[in-house]
Design a protein around this motif. Structure first.
Motif, PDB file in Angstrom:
ATOM      1  N   ALA A   1       0.825  -1.205   0.000  1.00 39.15           N
ATOM      2  CA  ALA A   1       0.000   0.000   0.000  1.00 39.15           C
ATOM      3  C   ALA A   1       0.859   1.255   0.000  1.00 39.15           C
ATOM      4  O   ALA A   1       1.948   1.272   0.598  1.00 39.15           O
ATOM      5  N   SER A   2       0.359   2.291  -0.637  1.00 41.71           N
ATOM      6  CA  SER A   2       1.051   3.575  -0.637  1.00 41.71           C
ATOM      7  C   SER A   2       0.037   4.691  -0.846  1.00 41.71           C
ATOM      8  O   SER A   2      -1.078   4.455  -1.310  1.00 41.71           O
ATOM      9  N   GLY A   3       0.433   5.895  -0.451  1.00 41.76           N
ATOM     10  CA  GLY A   3      -0.403   7.063  -0.690  1.00 41.76           C
ATOM     11  C   GLY A   3      -1.361   7.419   0.432  1.00 41.76           C
ATOM     12  O   GLY A   3      -2.149   8.366   0.293  1.00 41.76           O
ATOM     13  N   PHE A   4      -1.325   6.664   1.512  1.00 40.22           N
ATOM     14  CA  PHE A   4      -2.140   6.985   2.678  1.00 40.22           C
ATOM     15  C   PHE A   4      -1.441   6.431   3.917  1.00 40.22           C
ATOM     16  O   PHE A   4      -0.475   5.677   3.818  1.00 40.22           O
ATOM     17  N   THR A   5      -1.948   6.823   5.079  1.00 44.28           N
ATOM     18  CA  THR A   5      -1.342   6.378   6.338  1.00 44.28           C
ATOM     19  C   THR A   5      -1.830   4.972   6.644  1.00 44.28           C
ATOM     20  O   THR A   5      -2.817   4.762   7.351  1.00 44.28           O
ATOM     21  N   PHE A   6      -1.104   4.015   6.089  1.00 36.19           N
ATOM     22  CA  PHE A   6      -1.510   2.606   6.133  1.00 36.19           C
ATOM     23  C   PHE A   6      -1.819   2.147   7.558  1.00 36.19           C
ATOM     24  O   PHE A   6      -2.820   1.454   7.792  1.00 36.19           O
ATOM     25  N   SER A   7      -1.000   2.528   8.494  1.00 39.94           N
ATOM     26  CA  SER A   7      -1.135   2.025   9.858  1.00 39.94           C
ATOM     27  C   SER A   7      -2.386   2.534  10.570  1.00 39.94           C
ATOM     28  O   SER A   7      -2.699   2.069  11.676  1.00 39.94           O
ATOM     29  N   SER A   8      -3.110   3.453   9.957  1.00 37.25           N
ATOM     30  CA  SER A   8      -4.313   4.011  10.582  1.00 37.25           C
ATOM     31  C   SER A   8      -5.602   3.326  10.142  1.00 37.25           C
ATOM     32  O   SER A   8      -6.671   3.660  10.659  1.00 37.25           O
ATOM     33  N   TYR A   9      -5.489   2.396   9.198  1.00 33.86           N
ATOM     34  CA  TYR A   9      -6.706   1.842   8.599  1.00 33.86           C
ATOM     35  C   TYR A   9      -6.753   0.326   8.653  1.00 33.86           C
ATOM     36  O   TYR A   9      -5.734  -0.352   8.455  1.00 33.86           O
ATOM     37  N   ALA A  10      -7.966  -0.186   8.892  1.00 35.33           N
ATOM     38  CA  ALA A  10      -8.224  -1.602   8.703  1.00 35.33           C
ATOM     39  C   ALA A  10      -8.064  -1.954   7.226  1.00 35.33           C
ATOM     40  O   ALA A  10      -8.151  -1.075   6.358  1.00 35.33           O
ATOM     41  N   MET A  11      -7.826  -3.209   6.969  1.00 31.54           N
ATOM     42  CA  MET A  11      -7.675  -3.683   5.595  1.00 31.54           C
ATOM     43  C   MET A  11      -8.478  -4.957   5.408  1.00 31.54           C
ATOM     44  O   MET A  11      -8.719  -5.709   6.362  1.00 31.54           O
ATOM     45  N   ASN A  12      -8.875  -5.208   4.164  1.00 39.42           N
ATOM     46  CA  ASN A  12      -9.647  -6.399   3.825  1.00 39.42           C
ATOM     47  C   ASN A  12      -9.028  -7.115   2.624  1.00 39.42           C
ATOM     48  O   ASN A  12      -8.350  -6.494   1.791  1.00 39.42           O
ATOM     49  N   TRP A  13      -9.315  -8.396   2.549  1.00 38.13           N
ATOM     50  CA  TRP A  13      -9.137  -9.174   1.318  1.00 38.13           C
ATOM     51  C   TRP A  13     -10.517  -9.617   0.846  1.00 38.13           C
ATOM     52  O   TRP A  13     -11.342 -10.047   1.658  1.00 38.13           O
ATOM     53  N   TYR A  14     -10.740  -9.520  -0.460  1.00 34.37           N
ATOM     54  CA  TYR A  14     -11.936 -10.011  -1.114  1.00 34.37           C
ATOM     55  C   TYR A  14     -11.504 -10.958  -2.237  1.00 34.37           C
ATOM     56  O   TYR A  14     -10.334 -10.990  -2.631  1.00 34.37           O
ATOM     57  N   ARG A  15     -12.468 -11.683  -2.778  1.00 41.01           N
ATOM     58  CA  ARG A  15     -12.190 -12.518  -3.945  1.00 41.01           C
ATOM     59  C   ARG A  15     -13.419 -12.564  -4.845  1.00 41.01           C
ATOM     60  O   ARG A  15     -14.538 -12.367  -4.383  1.00 41.01           O
ATOM     61  N   GLN A  16     -13.158 -12.826  -6.118  1.00 34.86           N
ATOM     62  CA  GLN A  16     -14.250 -12.961  -7.075  1.00 34.86           C
ATOM     63  C   GLN A  16     -13.941 -14.121  -8.015  1.00 34.86           C
ATOM     64  O   GLN A  16     -12.950 -14.089  -8.755  1.00 34.86           O
ATOM     65  N   ALA A  17     -14.801 -15.124  -7.940  1.00 36.69           N
ATOM     66  CA  ALA A  17     -14.681 -16.289  -8.820  1.00 36.69           C
ATOM     67  C   ALA A  17     -15.445 -16.018 -10.113  1.00 36.69           C
ATOM     68  O   ALA A  17     -16.360 -15.185 -10.149  1.00 36.69           O
ATOM     69  N   PRO A  18     -15.090 -16.732 -11.184  1.00 38.54           N
ATOM     70  CA  PRO A  18     -15.772 -16.532 -12.465  1.00 38.54           C
ATOM     71  C   PRO A  18     -17.276 -16.713 -12.334  1.00 38.54           C
ATOM     72  O   PRO A  18     -17.746 -17.708 -11.759  1.00 38.54           O
ATOM     73  N   GLY A  19     -18.036 -15.735 -12.815  1.00 37.03           N
ATOM     74  CA  GLY A  19     -19.487 -15.831 -12.794  1.00 37.03           C
ATOM     75  C   GLY A  19     -20.133 -15.573 -11.450  1.00 37.03           C
ATOM     76  O   GLY A  19     -21.348 -15.734 -11.309  1.00 37.03           O
ATOM     77  N   LYS A  20     -19.330 -15.175 -10.463  1.00 29.00           N
ATOM     78  CA  LYS A  20     -19.873 -14.937  -9.122  1.00 29.00           C
ATOM     79  C   LYS A  20     -19.598 -13.500  -8.692  1.00 29.00           C
ATOM     80  O   LYS A  20     -18.733 -12.823  -9.247  1.00 29.00           O
ATOM     81  N   GLU A  21     -20.334 -13.073  -7.679  1.00 29.27           N
ATOM     82  CA  GLU A  21     -20.109 -11.737  -7.131  1.00 29.27           C
ATOM     83  C   GLU A  21     -18.843 -11.728  -6.270  1.00 29.27           C
ATOM     84  O   GLU A  21     -18.429 -12.763  -5.740  1.00 29.27           O
ATOM     85  N   ARG A  22     -18.274 -10.550  -6.123  1.00 29.37           N
ATOM     86  CA  ARG A  22     -17.124 -10.407  -5.249  1.00 29.37           C
ATOM     87  C   ARG A  22     -17.557 -10.678  -3.815  1.00 29.37           C
ATOM     88  O   ARG A  22     -18.607 -10.202  -3.371  1.00 29.37           O
ATOM     89  N   GLU A  23     -16.752 -11.447  -3.081  1.00 26.63           N
ATOM     90  CA  GLU A  23     -17.091 -11.777  -1.707  1.00 26.63           C
ATOM     91  C   GLU A  23     -15.947 -11.415  -0.772  1.00 26.63           C
ATOM     92  O   GLU A  23     -14.764 -11.542  -1.130  1.00 26.63           O
TER      93      GLU A  23
END
Length: 118
Positions: free
Chosen positions: A23-45
């Protein structure tokens, strides 16, 4: 703000991968972070979340016990360790920084492909 994922690839069922998001361009240590995924033909989860300090984590039921989210605030990087991978884990994985700055805008990386196949 820039989020750059890496570490995806092709892995056999039962194998492991570790994804990174720089990450760059913001104060990384101040924010929560997430991982998401998107399989073919499915919504991002949503997959996993980590608080700004790394003191608390949360996981989708589908990955609980197999995936571990972590972060290194000195390196402005969040990780996703994925073990015991299954074909159903095949997806493009995205790093997300939610509600950043006074505009509280969400930011996303470009994604990294994970394919679990024999």
């Amino acid at each position: 703000v820039q989020l750059v994922e890496s570490g995806g690839g092709l892995v056999q069922p039962g194998g492991s991968l570790r994804l990174s998001c720089a990450a760059s361009g913001f104060t990384f240590s101040s924010y929560a972070m997430n991982w998401y995924r998107q399989a073919p033909g499915k919504e991002r989860e949503w997959v996993a979340a980590i608080t700004s300090t790394g003191g608390n984590t949360n996981y989708a039921d589908s990955v609980k016990g197999r995936f571990t989210i972590s972060r290194d605030n000195a390196k402005n990087t969040v990780y996703l360790q994925m073990n015991s991978l299954k074909p159903d884990d095949t997806a493009v994985y995205y790093c997300n920084a939610p509600k950043v700055g006074y505009l509280r805008r969400d930011y996303w990386g470009q994604g990294t492909q994970v394919t679990v196949s024999s």
